[in-house]
Design a protein around this motif. Sequence first.
Motif: not given
Length: 532
Positions: A493-522
């Motif tokens: 089940p070590y493949d699960f551990i790799i997916i879990i760790v990677a998921a948390l890293i990409f989740y943190a990256w995703g949150i830091r990637s938000h930006h205000v576009f014209a859609d935000f005002y909509q």
Amino acid sequence: MDSSNTTKIGLFQLVMLTLGSLIGSGWLFGSWEASKVAGPAAIISWIVGGLVIATIAYNYIELGTMFPEAGGMSKYAQYSHGPMLGFIASWANWISLITLIPIEAVAAVQYMSSWPWSFAKWTHGFLANGKITTPGLLMVFVFIAVFTLLNYWSVSVLARFTSFISIFKIGIPILTIIMLTVSGFHPENYGHSLHEFMPYGSAPIFSATATAGIIFSFNAFQTVINMGSEIKDSKHNVMRGIMIALLISGAIYIVLQSVFITSMQPAFLHEYGWNGINFNSPFADLAILLGIHWLSVLLYMDAFVSPFGTGVSFAASTARALYAMESNQHIPSFIGKINQKYGIPRVALVVNAVLSMLMVSIFRSWATLATVICTSTLIAYLTGPVTAISFRKMAPNFKRPIRLKHLNFMAPLSFVLASLAIYWAMWPTTVEVILVIAIGLPLYFYYEYRAGFVNTRKAFWSSLWMIVYLAFLSLASYGGSKEFNGMNWVHYPYDFIIIIVAALIFYAWGIRSHHVFADFYQAEKLNDSVTE
């Protein structure tokens, strides 16, 4: 009482409508497919699948009440991360919807293929080795055409049709549970040891959630979110509607799985094993084995009516999803044209029907189509927890009729579970679905080029985390454990551990990637209309 509420959907109607969408072809095939994959341990697969979807749905409850609009689930990522991530999420969701139309047609045709009556011999060639044959494919095309035509002329016909079918769809599974339990009950089929309970090990418990149509069977919770402003007292009823519908459908699915396991003749199982059960029409075949012929006739009818109802309603929602995508101006504008007389996006209906036929020509079995739907939807769902937390940072003062207490814990948890479930879909299906989603990107860039590449670079950087993550998930699926069809570079089940760790890293990256576009005002304008 507010008079504007009189035309809105109340809690009971909302639950019935959602159950009508939830209980489609999944119950007709899911128990059998899951038993083949995981044996009696398939019962755990239904619990795991239900929990995965419930945690994902949790994020959308806050978003759905913040932005009450029809087809909202296609828009949230666009509001927080701009047009490119919005396009990827809505394209992935749309891929799942154009696969939902043919899967219901396949379910009906597969049950037709084993009609026992002498007048129906012509249907017996519709299925061979678990796959739809060319004559069967033509019948699937007929069903898709009928689903489309029923939406083409009238919404009122559709409404009357689906409310009648919802009662039928809930009643038949409950009747099946009662009759099969009375006719054959062998609790010893669960086994007397852990090995007998899990004859193929623990990994298939997880793969069954994606490959046996379990997550697919719970997926229609988004019916509630997409109703948006049409729900009466949405502050309370969005959460109630989702949770009640998931609990009722979950209870029905789990009991159906148990009944399927305990209704089998032990001698039959001893001879063939769980993975040797080869039914074309699982519950109808089981009813015939137990001598309940009248129930098998009812099941053959339900296999016609149940997928029909779901297919008709999803033909409608798929057209609306494509119409919503056109408003983002990254697909041809004629697709979103609304027919003035009927108020229906007719061109979108026809485009979806043609593409549905193409999908089923490539993926010709119910289980494969269910896996495609599961994977593409989960990819769209990856944006939900990221967007929900991003809005907490970007717009702390936005109105939140429901402010979820445990979102800071549930958002990363649901992102991890969605990532694992994408992995459970197994190589090569994971990468095939990711490639189908990637096909949409040239279309996106073509329309960006036509618009003069305004904010394209900013939108790209805001979406890069998702693009890199999909590439990572493809590689992880290829190099993963043999239990999930990978090259076994990383063992279970070590493949699960790799997916879990990677998921948390990409989740943190995703949150830091938000930006205000014209859609935000909509989004801000839409949020202003909310009453807390």
